[in-house]
Write a protein that holds these residues in place. Structure first.
Motif, PDB file in Angstrom:
ATOM      1  N   TYR A  17       0.846  -1.181   0.000  1.00 41.36           N
ATOM      2  CA  TYR A  17       0.000   0.000   0.000  1.00 41.36           C
ATOM      3  C   TYR A  17       0.881   1.231   0.000  1.00 41.36           C
ATOM      4  CZ  TYR A  17      -4.005  -2.885   0.659  1.00 41.36           C
ATOM      5  OH  TYR A  17      -4.980  -3.801   0.473  1.00 41.36           O
ATOM      6  N   SER A  18       0.474   2.191  -0.757  1.00 43.50           N
ATOM      7  CA  SER A  18       1.334   3.355  -0.890  1.00 43.50           C
ATOM      8  C   SER A  18       1.094   4.301   0.263  1.00 43.50           C
ATOM      9  CB  SER A  18       1.063   4.051  -2.214  1.00 43.50           C
ATOM     10  OG  SER A  18       0.134   5.068  -1.998  1.00 43.50           O
ATOM     11  N   ASN A  19       2.057   5.154   0.450  1.00 45.94           N
ATOM     12  CA  ASN A  19       1.927   6.093   1.549  1.00 45.94           C
ATOM     13  C   ASN A  19       1.671   7.493   1.063  1.00 45.94           C
ATOM     14  OD1 ASN A  19       4.374   6.670   0.437  1.00 45.94           O
ATOM     15  ND2 ASN A  19       5.345   7.129   2.394  1.00 45.94           N
ATOM     16  N   GLU A  20       1.280   7.597  -0.173  1.00 43.56           N
ATOM     17  CA  GLU A  20       1.137   8.929  -0.705  1.00 43.56           C
ATOM     18  C   GLU A  20      -0.292   9.387  -0.639  1.00 43.56           C
ATOM     19  OE1 GLU A  20       4.389   7.382  -3.789  1.00 43.56           O
ATOM     20  OE2 GLU A  20       2.422   8.018  -4.477  1.00 43.56           O
ATOM     21  N   THR A  21      -0.399  10.653  -0.841  1.00 48.71           N
ATOM     22  CA  THR A  21      -1.746  11.195  -0.962  1.00 48.71           C
ATOM     23  C   THR A  21      -2.133  11.137  -2.420  1.00 48.71           C
ATOM     24  OG1 THR A  21      -1.028  12.711   0.726  1.00 48.71           O
ATOM     25  CG2 THR A  21      -3.166  13.112  -0.256  1.00 48.71           C
TER      26      THR A  21
END
Lengths: 138, 817
Positions: free
Chosen positions: B190-194
């Motif tokens: 899972y990415s940590n970006e917005t």
């Protein structure tokens, strides 16, 4: 039994207790009798609906308790006296307990549940005991 | 809600013996009922009418009356608007009903559960109900995880940073490693970006809040259901009423199978016999036997605890041994398969060790079966908790130090546990039920058909659900696997049940067991899972290179960063203030805990007070009825005194008759009527005494006196009558009429007082007087026919009739109490 031409017919007891839902119930005769107006177990359509509405899952508990009391009351005197309890016990245990044991159990039952000391269980005694037993009517 | 009196009150003041009185009373009650109902809102009305213990026709009657009443009340109001609103509310209610009935038909497995309940009883049904409930938890979790975490990621197409080097091999389904490692299955991808799109979607916050909200909601639901279950099933349970309960309440009316019914009958009989003999047996135990029993208890507890601890320690060493500090991408097939070793051993232990526990059971003697089940449950819980605890410790402490991307590793471990647990459940069902059935029926008929062990199976699904709860944080799609698992398990268990098992031998208290199961679900298992997740989120450092929380100090610092951002938005200082001073400060939690403790103490004292009140009230009931029955027997005594007097009087009369066989009939008549008058007076005295006891207002003396007056009048008439009878009896008619009028007046008086508790008495008196009248007519007839004959015997026969009638009435009177 022609329902279209005589809508007021009554089903006899023998036919109703043959239903698969009731066939194995040890109290089937009492259940049908307590809902019939003439006390003999012949049900008209309205009474039939009444019976199954009380026996259904969604009936309120007080209603079920009232009718359970009537079912257990074999001599219809509005009290559960010792004879009523003995008959109940015999029906529940296939009559294989000795008479002394039957009497002992019934005496103990009355002892434990009778609140007003008249040696019989009135409806309020019964209701009091039922309210402490959440397993009832499942 | 006042019920229509189905049972006539035992209060003598209401014992109306005439039909009219009964009818008017019933109509009164009905009017009161209608008035009560009209005052309620419509939904309440409908509910109350449904609860009335009357037949369908009567309920319809009450309902039409209520509607008429209401419509007559509202007829003067502005009709169009009220009509419209009434129609709308009616149609809304009808729509609600149809939705409710549709929902019932669409309920999952409704028919199957009815069938199971009918054949096997309520305790087995509890297992399936719990299974369905846990399935709902998982479905909910799956929906929110998909909706808030996975789908946004998929939609915006952010591929994970780490690409996989291996293709899909079949083993992934079992081990969860390899190809699956880099999919959205695990935390790592899972990415940590917005994500920027229609809205700015902050993946970190989404991940954190979804999981947190789900756990909190689960906790709340569990707490509420546990509390309501406790209230219904435990708080009011009276452990002393064992026999009465068994006789009247323990029958399971939902059973429809003949074999099951016969079994139940047998079981009830056996149970009753046992409980009767148990009491005798318990009193006969000697001190040495008791010591022996306690020794056995302590020994088996020690043994089981040490077994559990031993299992935990061995799992720990196994994990360490199996540990390979090699990067996962270069695992060969064999190495991957070795990762299955730990779950295999765990599940094997969970299946085999409880068999040892049941072996201990055979040596112990528990006083009742429920304690046996509780003891077994407790030991199993200790076993599973110790194994899980060791595993969690290993995951929290050892794994982060060894792997760079450690959360997916934990996720994989959990995935493996879940899958292997599922396989073992199926095997357990196969061995435990199918083979046992075969053995029990063909090879070793002594063993018999197996029963469905509810406690063990429930514990297994609770354990499975705990694994899922722990795993949600590390592997958001684990609930999907869980849904599949429970779904298949339901059908397997149902088939195994119907083919292999028989209904339970003993009728346990199903409702109490259900409460215990919910409590178990909550207390060690859910709380444990929640604390593991909370510890991970709070204290552990997320891995640097993968997952939505990479680069942060702890997962929880996401909130801190978010609050910093919120601070920049003007006008939201209160949010920041709440965060700083309420959530992060320790004093707040301290105060809240203190307040809760105080409230608990207050409620506890309330409960104690109420218990004492209950004891006092029941004592009062007993005293009150004892008092009433004592007064009643006193009254009866005075009545019987009167009867004795009358009988004595009658004896006197008969002696006189014998003495003066050919004497003038007049004096004997007078003497009989004298006896009657004596009897009447005696009874009057007795009744006046009764009045003092019952405190009934003094309306009776006038009626009684009127009756006495009429009696006196008639006596005079009779004396004159007798004097004239031989000559001319036509003249006696007006005198008789006078007597009749007096009597009618008396009766009229009496009917004006409907609360006449002594109306049976007065009805008896009318009977007596009627008997006397009959006797006199006979006498007159006889005297015209045979003037010389002795009228005294017929007079005394009338007297006898009167006495008998009175006795009968008294008997009815007594029974009415």
């Amino acid at each position: 039994m022609d329902y279209t031409n005589e809508p007021d017919c009554k089903l006899p007891l023998a036919l109703i207790v043959d239903m698969p839902e009731l066939k194995e119930n040890p109290f089937r005769n009492r259940i049908v009798e307590s809902f019939s107006e003439d006390g003999m177990g012949n049900l008209s359509f309205n009474e039939f609906v009444d019976m199954f509405s009380v026996l259904s899952e969604t009936a309120p508990r007080e209603l079920k308790a009232i009718y359970a009391f009537k079912i257990y009351d074999f001599n219809v005197d509005n009290y559960l006296c010792k004879e009523d309890l003995e008959k109940t016990l015999n029906r529940l245990t296939k009559e294989e307990l000795t008479p002394e044991e039957v009497e002992l159990v019934c005496e103990k039952t009355i002892e434990e549940a009778d609140l007003d000391g008249d040696n019989k269980l009135s409806y309020s005694d019964f209701e009091n005991m039922i309210s402490r037993a959440p397993d009832f009517l499942r | 809600m006042r019920r229509m009196s189905m049972f006539p009150d035992a209060d003598p003041a209401h014992a109306a013996f005439t039909e009219d009185a009964i009818k008017s009373e019933m109509e009164n009650e009905e009017q009161n009922l209608v008035k009560e109902l009209v005052a309620l809102s419509t939904t309440d009305q409908i509910r109350k009418i449904r609860e009335l213990p009357m037949s369908f026709k009567e309920k319809k009657h009450v309902r039409t009356q209520v509607m008429e009443f209401k419509s007559s009340k509202q007829s003067h109001q502005f009709t169009r608007l009220s009509d419209c609103s009434r129609n709308m509310s009616l149609s809304i209610r009808r729509f609600g009903y149809s939705i409710k009935s549709a929902r019932q038909t669409l309920e999952l497995w409704h028919g199957i559960m009815k069938e199971i309940g009918g054949k096997f009883g309520s305790s087995v049904l509890n297992y399936f109900v719990l299974l369905k409930w846990l399935l709902m938890f998982n479905i909910f979790s799956c929906l929110i995880n998909f909706g808030f975490i996975t789908i946004p990621l998929l939609v915006y197409g952010h591929t994970p940073n780490i690409t996989s080097k291996v293709g899909f091999r079949g083993l992934e389904l079992l081990t969860g490693a390899g190809y699956f490692n880099y999919t959205i299955m695990y935390y790592g991808s899972y990415s940590n970006e917005t994500l920027y799109g229609l809205v700015d979607y902050n993946m970190q916050l989404a991940y954190f809040f979804t999981i947190a909200v789900y756990m909190v909601l689960c906790g709340i639901v569990l707490i509420f259901s546990m509390a309501s279950s406790f209230k219904k099933n435990f708080a009011l349970a009276n452990p002393a009423s064992n026999n009465a309960w068994q006789l009247l309440c323990s029958w399971d009316f939902s059973i429809t199978n003949e074999r099951a019914v016969n079994q139940r009958k047998n079981n009830l009989r056996v149970q009753l016999k046992e409980s009767l003999s148990e009491k005798a047996h318990r009193e006969r135990q000697t001190v040495s036997e008791k010591l022996k029993h306690y020794g056995i208890y302590i020994g088996s507890w020690l043994l089981s605890t040490s077994l559990a601890v031993g299992c935990g320690v061995s799992i720990f060493y196994l994990c360490q041994y199996e540990d390979k500090a090699v990067d996962t991408e270069t695992w060969s097939l064999l190495q991957e398969a070795e990762t299955l070793l730990v779950p295999f051993v765990v599940s094997l232990m969970n299946m085999v060790i409880p068999l040892f526990f049941s072996l201990f059971n055979k040596f112990e003697h528990f006083s009742n079966q429920r304690k046996q089940i509780y003891a077994m449950l407790f030991r199993n819980v200790i076993l599973r908790m110790s194994i899980l605890g060791v595993l969690c410790y290993y995951w929290m402490y050892m794994v982060p130090q060894k792997f760079t991307c450690w959360e997916p590793m934990v996720g994989q471990a959990l995935y493996r546990l879940v899958i292997v647990d599922f396989i073992f459940l199926m095997l357990g069902s196969f061995f435990g039920e199918f083979l046992r059935n075969v053995i029990g029926t063909t090879l070793q008929p002594r063993l018999g058909v197996p029963e469905f062990d509810v406690a063990r199976n429930v514990l297994e699904i609770i354990y499975a659900q705990t694994l899922a709860w722990i795993g949600i944080y590390f592997s958001p799609l684990l609930p999907v696997i869980q849904i599949l698992k429970f779904f298949i398990l339901f059908y397997i268990k149902k088939v195994s049940l119907t083919r292999n098992c028989q209904p339970s031998q003993r009728s346990g208290r199903a409702a109490q067991m259900k409460t215990i199961f919910i409590f178990l679900l909550f207390f060690p298992f859910f709380v444990g899972a929640l604390s593991i997740v909370a510890y991970t989120a709070w204290s552990l450092t997320p891995s640097e290179q993968c997952g939505p929380f990479r680069g942060l100090n702890s997962t929880f610092s996401v909130i801190g960063e978010w609050i910093d951002e919120v601070d920049k938005i003007p006008g939201s200082e209160w949010v920041v203030w709440i965060y700083q001073n309420v959530i992060r400060s320790e004093i707040f939690y301290f105060l809240v805990t203190l307040i809760i403790l105080v409230i608990i103490y207050i409620f506890w004292q309330l409960t104690q007070g109420r218990k004492e009140l209950i004891i006092l009230l029941s004592q009062q009931i007993v005293n009150h009825t004892k008092q009433r029955s004592a007064e009643h027997s006193n009254g009866r005594q005075s009545h019987s005194n009167a009867v004795v007097q009358v009988l004595l009087a009658r004896q006197q009369v008969e002696e006189e008759e014998r003495r003066s066989a050919s004497g003038v009939p007049v004096p004997s008549d007078i003497s009989t009527s004298d006896a009657m008058m004596q009897a009447m007076l005696a009874r009057q005295k007795a009744e006046r005494q009764d009045e003092k006891f019952y405190e009934i207002p003094n309306e009776h003396p006038p009626s009684l006196d009127a009756v006495a007056l009429s009696m006196a009048a008639r006596q005079r008439a009779e004396e004159e009558d007798e004097y004239w009878s031989i000559t001319d009896f036509n003249q006696s008619n007006p005198v008789n009429r006078f007597g009749m009028q007096a009597r009618q007046r008396a009766e009229g008086n009496r009917e004006d007082e409907p609360n006449d508790a002594l109306s049976p008495v007065s009805s008896v008196m009318t009977q007596v007087m009627q008997a006397r009248q009959r006797a006199e007519e006979e006498e007159r007839g006889q005297s015209t026919r045979a003037p010389g004959q002795n009228p005294a015997p017929s007079g005394s026969s009338a007297l006898i009739q009167a006495m008998l009638a009175r006795q009968q009435a008294q008997n009815e009177y007594d029974d009415g109490y």
